[in-house]
Design an enzyme around this catalytic site. Structure first.
Site, PDB file in Angstrom:
ATOM      1  CG  HIS A  80      12.146   8.775   3.383  1.00 45.02           C
ATOM      2  ND1 HIS A  80      10.688   9.232   3.006  1.00 45.02           N
ATOM      3  CD2 HIS A  80      12.510   9.618   3.103  1.00 45.02           C
ATOM      4  CE1 HIS A  80      10.691   9.940   2.666  1.00 45.02           C
ATOM      5  NE2 HIS A  80      11.639  10.975   2.789  1.00 45.02           N
ATOM      6  CG  ASP A 138       9.631  -0.871  -1.569  1.00 43.73           C
ATOM      7  OD1 ASP A 138      10.812  -0.604  -2.815  1.00 43.73           O
ATOM      8  OD2 ASP A 138       8.131  -0.705  -2.197  1.00 43.73           O
ATOM      9  N   PRO A 179       0.954  -1.740   0.034  1.00 46.04           N
ATOM     10  CG  PRO A 179      -0.014  -0.942   2.016  1.00 46.04           C
ATOM     11  CD  PRO A 179       1.173  -2.147   1.472  1.00 46.04           C
ATOM     12  CG  ASP A 180      -0.335   5.184  -1.720  1.00 44.51           C
ATOM     13  OD1 ASP A 180      -1.372   4.600  -0.541  1.00 44.51           O
ATOM     14  OD2 ASP A 180      -0.805   5.901  -2.825  1.00 44.51           O
ATOM     15  CG  PHE A 181       3.376   6.338   2.971  1.00 40.92           C
ATOM     16  CD1 PHE A 181       3.274   5.379   4.780  1.00 40.92           C
ATOM     17  CD2 PHE A 181       3.763   5.312   1.799  1.00 40.92           C
ATOM     18  CE1 PHE A 181       4.375   4.678   4.721  1.00 40.92           C
ATOM     19  CE2 PHE A 181       4.936   5.059   2.515  1.00 40.92           C
ATOM     20  CZ  PHE A 181       5.291   4.435   3.357  1.00 40.92           C
ATOM     21  NE  ARG A 182       1.555  11.718   3.437  1.00 45.04           N
ATOM     22  CZ  ARG A 182       2.548  10.954   3.802  1.00 45.04           C
ATOM     23  NH1 ARG A 182       3.230  10.608   2.928  1.00 45.04           N
ATOM     24  NH2 ARG A 182       3.931  11.846   4.773  1.00 45.04           N
ATOM     25  CG  ASN A 184       9.371   3.296  -2.454  1.00 37.66           C
ATOM     26  OD1 ASN A 184       8.366   4.413  -2.312  1.00 37.66           O
ATOM     27  ND2 ASN A 184       8.704   2.987  -3.775  1.00 37.66           N
TER      28      ASN A 184
HETATM   29  P1  OAD Z   1       1.853   8.749  -0.288  1.00 37.37           P
HETATM   30  O1  OAD Z   1       0.977   8.163   0.714  1.00 37.37           O
HETATM   31  O2  OAD Z   1       1.919   9.995   0.160  1.00 37.37           O
HETATM   32  O3  OAD Z   1       1.493   9.053  -2.470  1.00 37.37           O
HETATM   33  C1  OAD Z   1       1.612   7.723  -3.164  1.00 37.37           C
HETATM   34  C2  OAD Z   1       1.188   8.722  -3.903  1.00 37.37           C
HETATM   35  O4  OAD Z   1       1.418   7.883  -5.585  1.00 37.37           O
HETATM   36  C3  OAD Z   1      -0.018   9.295  -4.148  1.00 37.37           C
HETATM   37  O5  OAD Z   1      -0.102  10.843  -4.846  1.00 37.37           O
HETATM   38  C4  OAD Z   1      -0.939   8.267  -5.399  1.00 37.37           C
HETATM   39  O6  OAD Z   1      -2.157   8.900  -6.078  1.00 37.37           O
HETATM   40  C5  OAD Z   1       0.216   7.795  -6.232  1.00 37.37           C
HETATM   41  N1  OAD Z   1      -0.554   6.497  -6.315  1.00 37.37           N
HETATM   42  C6  OAD Z   1      -0.915   5.412  -5.372  1.00 37.37           C
HETATM   43  N2  OAD Z   1      -0.530   4.652  -6.874  1.00 37.37           N
HETATM   44  C7  OAD Z   1      -0.326   4.630  -8.154  1.00 37.37           C
HETATM   45  C8  OAD Z   1      -0.416   4.397  -9.531  1.00 37.37           C
HETATM   46  N3  OAD Z   1      -0.354   2.528  -9.105  1.00 37.37           N
HETATM   47  N4  OAD Z   1       0.123   4.622 -10.333  1.00 37.37           N
HETATM   48  C9  OAD Z   1       0.407   6.253 -10.336  1.00 37.37           C
HETATM   49  N5  OAD Z   1       0.040   6.399  -9.304  1.00 37.37           N
HETATM   50  C10 OAD Z   1       0.030   5.587  -7.478  1.00 37.37           C
HETATM   51  O7  OAD Z   1       3.352   8.058  -0.470  1.00 37.37           O
HETATM   52  P2  OAD Z   1       4.789   8.934  -0.912  1.00 37.37           P
HETATM   53  O8  OAD Z   1       4.772   9.858  -1.373  1.00 37.37           O
HETATM   54  O9  OAD Z   1       5.717   7.874  -0.990  1.00 37.37           O
HETATM   55  O10 OAD Z   1       7.816   8.401   4.943  1.00 37.37           O
HETATM   56  O11 OAD Z   1       5.419   9.299   0.935  1.00 37.37           O
HETATM   57  C11 OAD Z   1       6.689   9.929   1.011  1.00 37.37           C
HETATM   58  C12 OAD Z   1       7.275   9.508   2.665  1.00 37.37           C
HETATM   59  O12 OAD Z   1       5.730   9.931   3.353  1.00 37.37           O
HETATM   60  C13 OAD Z   1       7.521   7.598   3.129  1.00 37.37           C
HETATM   61  O13 OAD Z   1       8.970   7.899   2.578  1.00 37.37           O
HETATM   62  C14 OAD Z   1       6.957   7.396   4.156  1.00 37.37           C
HETATM   63  C15 OAD Z   1       6.014   8.099   4.799  1.00 37.37           C
HETATM   64  O14 OAD Z   1       5.965   9.254   5.544  1.00 37.37           O
HETATM   65  C16 OAD Z   1       8.656   6.670   5.557  1.00 37.37           C
HETATM   66  O15 OAD Z   1       8.568   5.450   5.157  1.00 37.37           O
HETATM   67  C17 OAD Z   1      10.117   7.005   6.860  1.00 37.37           C
END
Ligand code: OAD
Length: 350
Positions: free
Chosen positions: A145, A128, A52-55, A126
């Site tokens: 990170h 991962d 999963p992503d974060f936000r 990432n």
């Molecule tokens: P976010 O979850 O903040 O953002 C992920 C982005 O990817 C969002 O804009 C989604 O819309 C987009 N997204 C998701 N799936 C996608 C797909 N299949 N194709 C295109 N876009 C997609 O994640 P990050 O920006 O990586 O910190 O978050 C930054 C940091 O916040 C992370 O490194 C983490 C967290 O706190 C730590 O792990 C220390």
């Protein structure tokens, strides 16, 4: 020499794009012999792998941590909170531990850039390790990170044996330092900690970039997000993401996809990143090559992991017998199970 320092390269070849599309970027790459590409990535490039992503609303990690009873979602990566209550982080670590997630098409596109000597650096947020797993040289990667690739004691900094840490985490145990008994933590940068030295050391790469590609990140976490402004001011920038991110808030900060400030260099592909990457590969005439690389490497990894899994299961059974007095942490087990259900991550049993 590909990927070498050439102070003037970016300035010489930077040219205005025709429009703010991925097609224009493909033309720019082909017509200008681009060779110093910096790629910035985030959690969006690994969602297709099952992480999963974060936000993202509903599916993102921060929307699925209710069971952890955290004071706020990001506390799971907060160093002060971790010292008080490490269980939630270890439950998450158990679920997300590298070894069952396969790199995506996007990872292999970055690898292809590397194979073609066009990748200057991949700055990833990432943790991962899918960049390493897809075969990118460590030297090409900056894990801004940190990652699960190493771990150390939060008190005395002693480096831990990763085989041991991995097996403890997967057995729902909290690893402790052999030297001082404090908590061991994978070298992931928590909120409240400084970024790895390598991150600062490699910032010079941005000066050399003749193209910046930003993929799968909401660009909400600093200092990473601000790096998009570190490339020379005429270097083209491409965002591939489901949502707009990093959009300008002044002439010198952030993307300007509407070319309001006249630089004509920012372009965007809004949508799934693997689809965007496939489109870019097709425009560049690399689609078959990318497909072949992806299929070949995925098959290799699946076969290798299947063999390793059998060996590990035998080893785990042995360890369980040896550690009968040292029971797994029940809280970690329960939290990890709950998280697995909510996030629908591929289970070990599958
Ligand atoms: P976010 O979850 O903040 O953002 C992920 C982005 O990817 C969002 O804009 C989604 O819309 C987009 N997204 C998701 N799936 C996608 C797909 N299949 N194709 C295109 N876009 C997609 O994640 P990050 O920006 O990586 O910190 O978050 C930054 C940091 O916040 C992370 O490194 C983490 C967290 O706190 C730590 O792990 C220390």
């Amino acid at each position: 020499m590909p990927g070498t320092r050439s102070k003037t390269n970016a300035k010489v070849i930077a040219s205005k794009l025709e429009d703010a599309t991925i097609e224009s970027i493909a033309k720019y790459i082909q017509q200008n012999k681009v060779k110093n590409i910096v790629v910035m990535t985030g959690a969006g490039i690994s969602t297709a792998a099952g992480i999963p992503d974060f936000r993202s609303k509903n599916t993102g990690l921060y929307d699925n941590l209710q069971k952890f009873d955290l004071p706020y979602a990001e506390a799971i990566f907060d160093i002060d909170y971790f010292q008080e209550r490490p269980e939630p982080f270890y439950a998450l670590a158990k679920e997300l531990y590298p070894g069952k997630y396969l790199p995506t098409k996007t990872h292999y596109f970055i690898r292809l850039l590397h194979d073609k000597n066009m990748l200057l650096r991949n700055f990833t947020q990432n943790i991962d390790t899918l960049e390493r797993i897809c075969g990118l040289d460590e030297d090409r990667i900056v894990e801004a990170h940190g990652s699960f690739a190493s771990a150390s004691c939060i008190q005395c900094d002693e480096k831990a044996d990763m085989e041991e840490i991995r097996s403890q985490i997967l057995l729902s145990k909290i690893p402790r330092c052999l030297a001082c008994k404090s908590l061991i933590k994978p070298d992931i940068t928590f909120f409240g900690e400084s970024l790895p030295k390598r991150f600062f050391k490699r910032l010079v790469d941005f000066d050399e970039a003749d193209l910046l590609i930003v993929i799968g990140t909401s660009l909400q976490v600093q200092p990473f997000a601000a790096l998009i402004d570190n490339v020379p001011e005429h270097t083209p920038r491409l965002l591939i993401n489901k949502d707009l991110a990093g959009v300008h808030h002044s002439p010198h900060h952030g993307f300007d996809f509407k070319w309001k400030y006249g630089k004509k260099r920012d372009s965007v592909y809004l949508g799934d990143c693997d689809e965007g990457i496939e489109k870019l590969a097709e425009l560049l005439g690399w689609k078959n090559e990318l497909d072949r690389l992806y299929e070949k490497e995925t098959k290799k990894l699946k076969e290798r992991w299947a063999t390793e899994k059998v060996l590990e299961q035998e080893q785990e059974e042995l360890e369980k017998l040896e550690l009968t007095e040292e029971k797994p942490d029940k809280e970690i087990d329960q939290l990890a199970e709950e998280l697995e259900k909510r996030l629908k991550v591929p289970s070990d049993k599958e």
